[in-house]
Scaffold this active site. Structure first.
Site, PDB file in Angstrom:
ATOM      1  N   HIS A 223       0.879  -1.192   0.000  1.00 34.67           N
ATOM      2  CA  HIS A 223       0.000   0.000   0.000  1.00 34.67           C
ATOM      3  C   HIS A 223       0.907   1.231   0.000  1.00 34.67           C
ATOM      4  O   HIS A 223       1.738   1.389  -0.886  1.00 34.67           O
ATOM      5  CB  HIS A 223      -0.923  -0.111   1.222  1.00 34.67           C
ATOM      6  N   HIS A 262      -2.293  -2.560  -9.470  1.00 32.30           N
ATOM      7  CA  HIS A 262      -3.314  -1.985  -8.589  1.00 32.30           C
ATOM      8  C   HIS A 262      -4.520  -2.905  -8.559  1.00 32.30           C
ATOM      9  O   HIS A 262      -4.848  -3.518  -9.577  1.00 32.30           O
ATOM     10  CB  HIS A 262      -3.737  -0.592  -9.089  1.00 32.30           C
ATOM     11  N   ASP A 319       2.559   5.415  -6.712  1.00 33.57           N
ATOM     12  CA  ASP A 319       3.799   5.345  -5.937  1.00 33.57           C
ATOM     13  C   ASP A 319       5.059   5.252  -6.788  1.00 33.57           C
ATOM     14  O   ASP A 319       6.153   5.305  -6.254  1.00 33.57           O
ATOM     15  CB  ASP A 319       3.744   4.144  -4.980  1.00 33.57           C
TER      16      ASP A 319
HETATM   17  N1  CMC Z   1       5.180  -6.469 -10.216  1.00 35.08           N
HETATM   18  C1  CMC Z   1       5.137  -7.701 -10.784  1.00 35.08           C
HETATM   19  N2  CMC Z   1       4.052  -8.485 -10.782  1.00 35.08           N
HETATM   20  C2  CMC Z   1       2.944  -7.998 -10.212  1.00 35.08           C
HETATM   21  C3  CMC Z   1       2.915  -6.726  -9.628  1.00 35.08           C
HETATM   22  C4  CMC Z   1       4.076  -5.966  -9.648  1.00 35.08           C
HETATM   23  N3  CMC Z   1       4.122  -4.765  -9.081  1.00 35.08           N
HETATM   24  N4  CMC Z   1       1.679  -6.518  -9.126  1.00 35.08           N
HETATM   25  C5  CMC Z   1       0.970  -7.618  -9.381  1.00 35.08           C
HETATM   26  N5  CMC Z   1       1.733  -8.517 -10.031  1.00 35.08           N
HETATM   27  C6  CMC Z   1       1.322  -9.846 -10.486  1.00 35.08           C
HETATM   28  C7  CMC Z   1       1.325 -10.813  -9.305  1.00 35.08           C
HETATM   29  O1  CMC Z   1       2.578 -11.418  -9.126  1.00 35.08           O
HETATM   30  C8  CMC Z   1       0.246 -11.774  -9.726  1.00 35.08           C
HETATM   31  O2  CMC Z   1       0.800 -12.633 -10.707  1.00 35.08           O
HETATM   32  P1  CMC Z   1       0.303 -14.155 -10.857  1.00 35.08           P
HETATM   33  O3  CMC Z   1      -1.141 -14.063 -11.267  1.00 35.08           O
HETATM   34  O4  CMC Z   1       1.188 -14.715 -11.917  1.00 35.08           O
HETATM   35  O5  CMC Z   1       0.475 -14.793  -9.502  1.00 35.08           O
HETATM   36  C9  CMC Z   1      -0.776 -10.877 -10.413  1.00 35.08           C
HETATM   37  O6  CMC Z   1      -0.046  -9.776 -10.907  1.00 35.08           O
HETATM   38  C10 CMC Z   1      -1.868 -10.384  -9.483  1.00 35.08           C
HETATM   39  O7  CMC Z   1      -1.224  -9.761  -8.365  1.00 35.08           O
HETATM   40  P2  CMC Z   1      -1.881  -9.617  -6.938  1.00 35.08           P
HETATM   41  O8  CMC Z   1      -0.840  -9.237  -5.957  1.00 35.08           O
HETATM   42  O9  CMC Z   1      -2.705 -10.834  -6.620  1.00 35.08           O
HETATM   43  O10 CMC Z   1      -2.886  -8.421  -7.230  1.00 35.08           O
HETATM   44  P3  CMC Z   1      -3.675  -7.594  -6.130  1.00 35.08           P
HETATM   45  O11 CMC Z   1      -4.812  -6.983  -6.805  1.00 35.08           O
HETATM   46  O12 CMC Z   1      -3.940  -8.435  -4.943  1.00 35.08           O
HETATM   47  O13 CMC Z   1      -2.579  -6.545  -5.661  1.00 35.08           O
HETATM   48  C11 CMC Z   1      -1.112  -4.785  -5.514  1.00 35.08           C
HETATM   49  C12 CMC Z   1      -2.468  -5.243  -6.019  1.00 35.08           C
HETATM   50  C13 CMC Z   1      -1.059  -3.272  -5.600  1.00 35.08           C
HETATM   51  C14 CMC Z   1      -0.922  -5.180  -4.055  1.00 35.08           C
HETATM   52  C15 CMC Z   1      -0.008  -5.409  -6.392  1.00 35.08           C
HETATM   53  O14 CMC Z   1      -0.139  -4.977  -7.721  1.00 35.08           O
HETATM   54  C16 CMC Z   1       1.366  -5.096  -5.867  1.00 35.08           C
HETATM   55  O15 CMC Z   1       1.836  -5.781  -4.960  1.00 35.08           O
HETATM   56  N6  CMC Z   1       2.044  -4.022  -6.400  1.00 35.08           N
HETATM   57  C17 CMC Z   1       3.318  -3.604  -5.872  1.00 35.08           C
HETATM   58  C18 CMC Z   1       3.106  -2.759  -4.630  1.00 35.08           C
HETATM   59  C19 CMC Z   1       2.560  -1.390  -4.942  1.00 35.08           C
HETATM   60  O16 CMC Z   1       3.025  -0.717  -5.840  1.00 35.08           O
HETATM   61  N7  CMC Z   1       1.574  -0.948  -4.148  1.00 35.08           N
HETATM   62  C20 CMC Z   1       0.959   0.366  -4.292  1.00 35.08           C
HETATM   63  C21 CMC Z   1      -0.448   0.274  -4.768  1.00 35.08           C
HETATM   64  S1  CMC Z   1      -1.142   1.845  -5.326  1.00 35.08           S
HETATM   65  C22 CMC Z   1      -1.073   2.957  -4.016  1.00 35.08           C
HETATM   66  C23 CMC Z   1      -1.619   2.474  -2.749  1.00 35.08           C
HETATM   67  O17 CMC Z   1      -2.707   1.925  -2.685  1.00 35.08           O
HETATM   68  O18 CMC Z   1      -0.944   2.662  -1.750  1.00 35.08           O
END
Ligand code: CMC
Length: 382
Positions: A223, A262, A319
């Protein structure tokens, strides 16, 4: 109820309430606060006005703006006990931990801390939004071994923050950039920290308790903590020409690239687009550090979009480009997430005040997968 429970992992796709505060259109990449697009607000408004909009549901007229600014400015001072606490602890733990603790200390200095009337909660919101900026500036000073700078009531919110952090009046372009960053971070619907705030508040815990919960939730790198983590990654990459290999290796090792992806946006985050625009306009500056960071960011963005944009819906989020922009105005990286909290405190308070108008305890279910009716065996016989 049958045993066939539907489990929405991560609460994905679950609606828990109605709200008139914020619309996130994840497919079109659009964001609105109280009906105004984020592009419109970041171009024309400032953080205080956006805070008024979020809390009151409408833009202020001249008199309302003046009174609101005065009430924000009156609440900026910090109690002596808190300043001492910050001095004592700012170098021992992460600034988010210090900020969270300071927010939870605020009832000690507030005669109406446990008055739960809407009027008192509104005044407490202004107190929290205003004081959180002073707290983060004081943390920044203490971490740099510098003495506390008292707020200047003649300055606006962003300008005063930079003044309290640096001990000198900031240049107008720094104030403008910070104001825009605060606007972009002020609100984002039912994100994890806002949900955390509402979970705490739905028990009828007081506003300080609810906002403390929000600060705790915001800290994590999935987050709000992603802004600091994304900049750390850029420093680890070191040189622009290392970018592609670094990202390829990280993805091959199934690491997440911070600042991308996201839960709701499956296209470019409109906030990231605005910040990227500012970063591009900053590139002509004479800071080598900033030039390097900008080049790394642009190369990483290009590669990530090629690899994961259309195929997996993973695009830059707010971010990713924030770090270099904060660096351009001299904000240390450990203060990025606390500044996110300073901005988001307005969204947190707006949501809590709205939810309390029609409160219901938040209490989801979990599907039990353990055993039942086990015989109790005395400790010596196990
Ligand atoms: N880099 C590489 N792969 C990713 C990323 C990333 N940043 N984000 C998601 N994926 C992949 C993940 O590995 C998964 O792949 P697979 O289906 O092969 O297992 C797929 O995409 C779905 O990911 P998820 O983590 O299940 O998706 P989610 O909707 O639960 O998570 C998220 C969203 C923001 C937590 C995630 O995209 C992430 O961890 N991003 C990096 C952290 C980040 O930048 N967070 C800030 C979010 S925006 C501002 C805020 O809210 O604070």
């Amino acid at each position: 109820m049958t045993d066939e429970h539907v489990i929405n992992k991560g609460l994905e796709g679950v609606y828990f309430t109605e709200s008139a505060i914020c619309k996130v259109d994840g497919q079109a990449g659009r964001l609105y606060y109280r009906g105004y697009s984020i592009e419109e607000l970041s171009k024309n408004s400032n953080f205080s006005e956006v805070t008024f909009l979020l809390l009151h549901g409408k833009l202020p007229n001249n008199r309302e703006m003046l009174e609101f600014n005065q009430s924000m400015s009156k609440e900026r001072d910090l109690p002596e006990g808190m300043i001492s606490y910050i001095k004592e602890n700012a170098q021992k733990m992460h600034p988010m931990d210090v900020l969270r603790t300071c927010v939870s200390m605020l009832p000690a200095y507030d005669a109406e801390a446990y008055d739960s009337s809407p009027e008192a909660n509104f005044r407490k919101s202004v107190r929290i939004i205003s004081k959180s900026a002073s707290i983060v500036a004081a943390i920044g000073r203490a971490r740099a071994n510098k003495s506390y700078v008292a707020p200047d009531p003649s300055l606006g919110h962003a300008e005063n923050f930079l003044y309290m952090l640096n001990g000198e009046k900031p240049r107008p372009e720094m104030v403008k950039i910070l104001d825009i960053m605060l606007i972009l971070h002020a609100e984002h619907s039912s994100n994890a920290s806002t949900f955390g705030v509402i979970v705490a508040g739905s028990t009828l815990a007081d506003l300080y308790a609810a906002i403390t919960a929000g600060a705790a939730v915001l800290k994590g790198p999935l987050h709000g903590g992603a802004d600091e983590a994304a900049l750390s990654m850029m420093y680890n990459i070191g040189k622009p020409e290392n970018t592609e290999k670094y990202i390829e290796d990280a993805l091959a090792g199934r690491q997440k690239i911070m600042g991308f992806g996201h839960r709701v946006y499956k296209t470019y985050d409109p906030r990231a687009r605005i910040i990227k625009g500012y970063l591009e306009s900053l590139q002509t500056g004479n800071s080598e550090e900033l030039k390097t960071l900008s080049q790394i960011a642009m190369r990483a963005e290009k590669l990530m979009i090629e690899k994961l944009g259309a195929s997996k819906g993973i695009w830059p989020n707010i971010d990713f480009f924030s770090g270099p922009v904060y660096v351009s105005i001299g904000i240390p990286k450990e203060l990025f997430t606390p500044l996110f909290a300073v901005a988001r405190s307005s969204g947190w308070c707006a949501h809590m005040l709205e939810y309390w108008q029609n409160n219901r305890l938040l209490r989801p279910l979990e599907k039990y997968t353990g055993q039942l009716d086990l015989p109790y065996v005395e400790i010596g016989k196990r």
